[in-house]
Design a protein around this motif. Structure first.
Motif, PDB file in Angstrom:
ATOM      1  N   ASP A 107      50.131  -0.469  22.515  1.00  0.00           N
ATOM      2  CA  ASP A 107      49.222   0.640  22.812  1.00  0.00           C
ATOM      3  C   ASP A 107      48.906   0.521  24.300  1.00  0.00           C
ATOM      4  OD1 ASP A 107      46.024   1.881  21.516  1.00  0.00           O
ATOM      5  OD2 ASP A 107      47.247   2.491  23.213  1.00  0.00           O
ATOM      6  N   GLU A 109      47.252   2.197  26.200  1.00  0.00           N
ATOM      7  CA  GLU A 109      45.868   2.518  26.559  1.00  0.00           C
ATOM      8  C   GLU A 109      45.017   1.251  26.632  1.00  0.00           C
ATOM      9  OE1 GLU A 109      45.818   5.628  27.883  1.00  0.00           O
ATOM     10  OE2 GLU A 109      43.778   5.479  27.171  1.00  0.00           O
ATOM     11  N   ASP A 110      45.453   0.221  25.947  1.00  0.00           N
ATOM     12  CA  ASP A 110      44.634  -0.987  25.801  1.00  0.00           C
ATOM     13  C   ASP A 110      45.564  -2.202  25.889  1.00  0.00           C
ATOM     14  OD1 ASP A 110      42.819  -2.501  23.023  1.00  0.00           O
ATOM     15  OD2 ASP A 110      42.644  -2.833  25.185  1.00  0.00           O
ATOM     16  N   LYS A 189      49.690  -2.050  17.767  1.00  0.00           N
ATOM     17  CA  LYS A 189      49.937  -0.760  18.429  1.00  0.00           C
ATOM     18  C   LYS A 189      48.934   0.308  17.996  1.00  0.00           C
ATOM     19  CE  LYS A 189      53.484   2.646  19.527  1.00  0.00           C
ATOM     20  NZ  LYS A 189      52.832   3.001  20.777  1.00  0.00           N
ATOM     21  N   TYR A 190      48.626   0.316  16.702  1.00  0.00           N
ATOM     22  CA  TYR A 190      47.915   1.493  16.201  1.00  0.00           C
ATOM     23  C   TYR A 190      46.451   1.285  15.840  1.00  0.00           C
ATOM     24  CZ  TYR A 190      52.593   3.441  15.992  1.00  0.00           C
ATOM     25  OH  TYR A 190      53.837   3.882  16.334  1.00  0.00           O
ATOM     26  N   SER A 192      42.908  -0.323  16.797  1.00  0.00           N
ATOM     27  CA  SER A 192      42.187  -1.035  17.861  1.00  0.00           C
ATOM     28  C   SER A 192      41.323  -2.161  17.298  1.00  0.00           C
ATOM     29  CB  SER A 192      41.405  -0.032  18.703  1.00  0.00           C
ATOM     30  OG  SER A 192      40.075  -0.082  18.459  1.00  0.00           O
ATOM     31  N   ARG A 195      43.585  -5.011  16.321  1.00  0.00           N
ATOM     32  CA  ARG A 195      44.145  -5.590  17.551  1.00  0.00           C
ATOM     33  C   ARG A 195      43.168  -6.593  18.133  1.00  0.00           C
ATOM     34  NH1 ARG A 195      45.952  -0.879  19.702  1.00  0.00           N
ATOM     35  NH2 ARG A 195      44.037  -0.416  20.792  1.00  0.00           N
TER      36      ARG A 195
ATOM     37  N   SER B  67      46.405  13.230  17.288  1.00  0.00           N
ATOM     38  CA  SER B  67      47.810  12.849  17.331  1.00  0.00           C
ATOM     39  C   SER B  67      48.660  14.060  17.686  1.00  0.00           C
ATOM     40  CB  SER B  67      48.246  12.289  15.984  1.00  0.00           C
ATOM     41  OG  SER B  67      48.473  13.344  15.082  1.00  0.00           O
ATOM     42  N   ARG B 107      47.531   9.267  26.296  1.00  0.00           N
ATOM     43  CA  ARG B 107      48.613   9.081  25.327  1.00  0.00           C
ATOM     44  C   ARG B 107      49.696  10.147  25.479  1.00  0.00           C
ATOM     45  NH1 ARG B 107      44.811   8.016  21.284  1.00  0.00           N
ATOM     46  NH2 ARG B 107      44.452   5.791  21.426  1.00  0.00           N
ATOM     47  N   TYR B 110      52.784   9.035  27.082  1.00  0.00           N
ATOM     48  CA  TYR B 110      53.767   8.194  26.411  1.00  0.00           C
ATOM     49  C   TYR B 110      54.640   8.999  25.441  1.00  0.00           C
ATOM     50  CZ  TYR B 110      49.852   5.193  27.781  1.00  0.00           C
ATOM     51  OH  TYR B 110      48.816   4.603  28.469  1.00  0.00           O
TER      52      TYR B 110
END
Lengths: 470, 366
Positions: A107, A109-110, A189-190, A192, A195, B67, B107, B110
């Motif tokens: 991910d 973003e993070d 990945k999905y 948070s 993670r 999404s 996002r 990506y």
């Protein structure tokens, strides 16, 4: 003389064919008939694939210490194409490449170095297995036990099996460790929350994770050598896309950024894996004050330069670079039929600033907008295309941005601050490496009225200050 | 009615040709600040493309999306070899100043490999200027692989937009005289017909928004007619119609877009004008303040709609003899308009005149 229906249909066909070959989002590789090798016109840094490939090969043959390289470049400079070429070259030299895509595995973003290490472990296991060279069960059992203790906090591997049974999707032939890796990759990945939990649990034991990864590498290389491979190389692509974030207030940009935390503060984890590795990194990191530090921590940091279309700092046209882009156009469209004069394409090449994607986009704008009656293209059509691209940049930069850009234009340099790095990332500024590292403003921005005004103000200021001191 | 399309003819043709020639996924960005204009452009584009055998899918994103799957209308799958295009509007609802929407915006960066798998046809994202610029600066990967950008705007002579009922200046297409009864009737017949057509469709979010848009235009038409052609003692019926349709439009917009959307601000501003015409200054003030609150929060600080609101509230305060407040807002309006319009522009002249008059009145009192 009016065109016949057949002529018009033919011209329309030419336009459609050209449009089909001009996709700015498409990354091609060497095997594509449209591929043009641009290494010789990128500047001395440009022969990248050869340099890295040779360095790794040499190190493999000499059994010397594994190398870690960083690789960067502007969006649209051809990075993905170069990496595909590198992978092909390495494969041809009997080096087994583990190619990992950050877009699919992290991910962004993070981002966190623990995620990167975990993904590397997972991908080594998976890609070796899928090439019918699985790692030993003994080694995998050790890792399973570690999972049990550290992540599941259970004392036996019954807990592991239960965890695996709880919602892992993988084929029947995939070993437990493969399923575990797949499960955690998904969570990293999905999810948070998951993670954060995984990271919290792994961090105190990250040296053990490093140990396992290196044991996997050692075993993998033994297996590979038995199959006549020289060794293994990890290529981790698209890491440069990770979010640039600072702790705390988003606007403050103080403290260590995500890029610095991963590539500088945790360099020892990234370099400590015992095989050759290449990580893509953000351009702003390479050009920051960390540049020297990166050179100390890694074996080298390569930047794929733009294609040289102007002489260093003078902005005089550089014919060899322009002709190379002309070749790019020639392989994608029937330029003899579509253009009144090939010099028009040269104008487009200069306006692209040497960025291949921008060049292709300019050609696409031109071709997509045209009617059969517009062919062959003339100067007015080129100028219309330029105005459309200039328009894209008219409203976004602030007045302050234009002042900054005017300074860059005059001085061919940037300052080591977040504002300049933002401009590099946004493509408002291009970096060139040919004999010298220098910077210029995106040619489209140079056509914006506000930029011209800011530039004139700056020039007047400079003139006034020179005449008052003179 | 065709003035908008005539003004954007070239841009529309560029977009049409781009979609027609594109094979597979391509990303196009279309900038358009005006919801009504966008509806017209989409209708015209749809007609041209469908004549060429290209299926047009349209999806308006109503709220925060999490999404890329939600780019596609629910239940829709587009086959790879289909000759089609997907037009998506409303992305600005997902790109506001919240952590989730910022994350969504990043996002998008990506999505280069993911989007073509989900949408194997050209995708046109319709965006207002603010969102367009955010894509450029904060989703620069997505920006860098665009295949084209297109800009749609209202024709200059309708900057004043008498039909928007905000700063009302009785100027017709030729720049002289006022809106005629004939013009009013033609417009009203057209919009009434549109509304009847929309009433017969399924009550989807898209159809409801289109209905709101048409209702707003009917409201604006009644307001303009009342102000231009009717004497004060004749205006009531027309203004009541303007109010009725504007309130209906507002109800739909609030239910779909929420209470913090520029389109909702437009309705509040229009209601302010209508109540002003009905000589209800307190209500006029109340709604203009609501409009300003939203516009200050979501629009660029030099946006013409914000300037309009400042000017209008200034006139309300002026008429209520609150010259201090009137002066404050009049100055704000002039400051913005000086950046937007050249000297001599009717909007700027009107705002300056208002400012001078307030200063004079304030001067006479102190």
């Amino acid at each position: 003389m009016s065109s016949t229906k057949a002529e018009i249909e033919n011209l329309e066909r030419l336009l459609i064919e050209a449009t089909g070959n001009l996709d700015p989002a498409e990354a091609i590789d060497e095997s594509d008939p449209r591929y043009v090798n641009c290494a010789h016109v990128r500047g001395e840094e440009g022969i990248l694939v050869t340099k890295i490939g040779e360095a790794i090969l040499k190190a493999c043959k000499a059994n010397s210490k594994p190398k870690t390289y960083l690789f960067s470049g502007h969006n649209g400079s051809g990075k993905s194409t170069e990496l595909k070429s590198l992978e092909k070259t390495l494969n041809q030299k009997n080096l087994f490449t583990i190619k990992i895509d950050a877009l699919e595995t992290l991910d962004l973003e993070d981002p966190n170095y623990i995620d990167i290490l975990f993904v590397i472990a997972s991908e080594i296991e998976r890609q070796m297995r899928e090439k019918n060279m699985p790692l030993s069960q003994n080694l995998m059992s050790n890792i399973e036990n570690w999972f049990a203790e550290v992540i599941f906090e259970k004392s036996t591997d019954k807990g592991v099996s239960a965890e695996v049974a709880a919602g892992v999707e993988a084929g029947a032939k995939v070993p437990i460790i493969g399923k575990l890796f797949a499960k955690f990759m998904g969570q990293l990945k999905y999810s948070s929350n998951e993670r954060k939990t995984i990271r919290r649990k792994i961090e105190p034991s990250v040296s053990q994770l490093m140990g396992f990864i290196n044991n996997m590498v050692i075993e993998a290389e033994k297996i590979l050598k038995n199959k006549n491979f020289l060794g293994m190389v990890i290529i981790y692509d698209n890491l440069e896309k990770m979010k640039l974030a600072y702790p705390g207030d988003r606007e403050s940009m103080i403290g260590r950024s995500t890029h610095e935390t991963i590539f500088i503060d945790n360099y020892h984890h990234l370099t400590g894996i015992r095989c050759h590795k290449l990580y893509t990194v953000p351009l702003s990191l390479v050009y920051s004050i960390n540049h020297t530090r990166l050179g100390q921590l890694y074996d080298d940091a390569y930047v794929l330069p733009m294609i040289k279309v102007c002489e260093t700092r003078s902005r005089d046209p550089y014919e060899e670079g322009i002709d190379t882009l002309l070749q790019v156009a020639r392989k994608r469209m029937d330029i003899a039929s579509l253009f009144a004069d090939s010099d028009l394409i040269k104008e487009i090449a200069i306006f692209s600033g040497g960025n291949v994607r921008e060049f292709i986009r300019l050609l696409r704008y031109l071709v997509e907008a045209a009617l059969p009656g517009d062919i062959p293209f003339k100067e007015k059509d080129i100028q219309f295309t330029f105005r459309r691209i200039i328009r894209d940049y008219e409203t976004s930069p602030s007045d302050k941005d234009f002042e900054l850009l005017a300074r860059v234009y005059l001085n061919f340099s940037i300052s080591n601050d977040s504002e300049h790095f933002r401009m590099l990332n946004n493509h408002f500024i291009f970096a060139y490496v040919n004999g010298d590292t220098w910077y210029d403003v995106h040619p489209a921005l140079q056509g914006v009225l506000k930029f011209k005004d800011a530039l004139q103000r700056m020039k007047d200021l400079k003139k006034n200050s020179e005449s008052s001191t003179g | 009615m065709n003035n908008d399309l005539d003004h954007n003819k070239q841009e529309l043709q560029l977009l049409y040709r781009g979609i027609k020639r594109a094979k597979g996924f391509h990303l196009y960005l279309a900038q358009c600040d005006n919801h009504r204009l966008r509806a017209k452009i989409l209708a015209s584009l749809k007609q041209q493309l469908e004549t060429d055998g290209i299926t047009v899918y349209y999806h308006h994103l109503k709220s925060l999306i999490v999404s890329l799957d939600e780019f596609l209308p629910s239940g829709l799958t587009i086959r790879g070899k289909e000759k089609a295009v997907l037009l998506v509007s409303g992305l600005e609802n997902s790109i506001i100043e919240t952590a989730e929407s910022q994350a969504f915006l990043h996002r998008l960066n990506y999505a280069r490999d993911l989007l073509p798998k989900k949408i194997p046809v050209p995708l046109v994202l319709w965006l207002p200027t603010t969102t367009f610029n955010k894509i450029l600066t904060e989703a620069h990967d997505l920006w860098s692989w665009r295949s084209g950008t297109f800009y749609f705007s209202e024709p200059p002579e309708t900057d004043i937009v008498q039909l928007r009922g905000e700063i009302y200046t009785p100027v017709d297409r030729e720049g002289q005289g006022t809106i005629s009864g004939k013009f009013f009737k033609e417009q009203l017949d057209y919009f009434t017909y549109l509304l009847e057509d929309l009433e017969s469709r399924t009550d989807s979010g898209t159809a409801r928004l289109q209905k709101a848009d048409v209702m707003q235009q009917i409201s604006e038409l009644h307001y303009s007619y009342a102000n231009t052609l009717l004497q004060p003692d004749q205006m009531t019926g027309c203004l009541e119609k303007a109010l009725e349709f504007q309130l209906k439009a507002l109800e739909i917009k609030e239910s779909i877009m929420g209470t913090h959307h520029p389109e909702v601000a437009k309705s509040y501003a229009n209601l302010s004008s209508i109540y002003g015409g009905m000589v209800q200054p307190d209500r006029a003030l109340e709604f203009q303040l609501k409009a300003i609150a939203i516009r200050e929060a979501v629009l660029d600080k030099n946006h013409p709609d914000l300037a309009n609101s400042y000017h209008n509230i200034s006139t309300i305060y002026r008429d209520m003899n609150d010259y201090s407040s009137a002066l404050l807002y009049a100055e704000k309006a002039v400051a913005i308009m000086q950046k937007l319009f050249p000297n001599g522009h009717p909007n700027l002249d009107k705002a300056k005149k208002n400012l001078e008059s307030i200063k004079k009145k304030k001067g006479n009192i102190t």
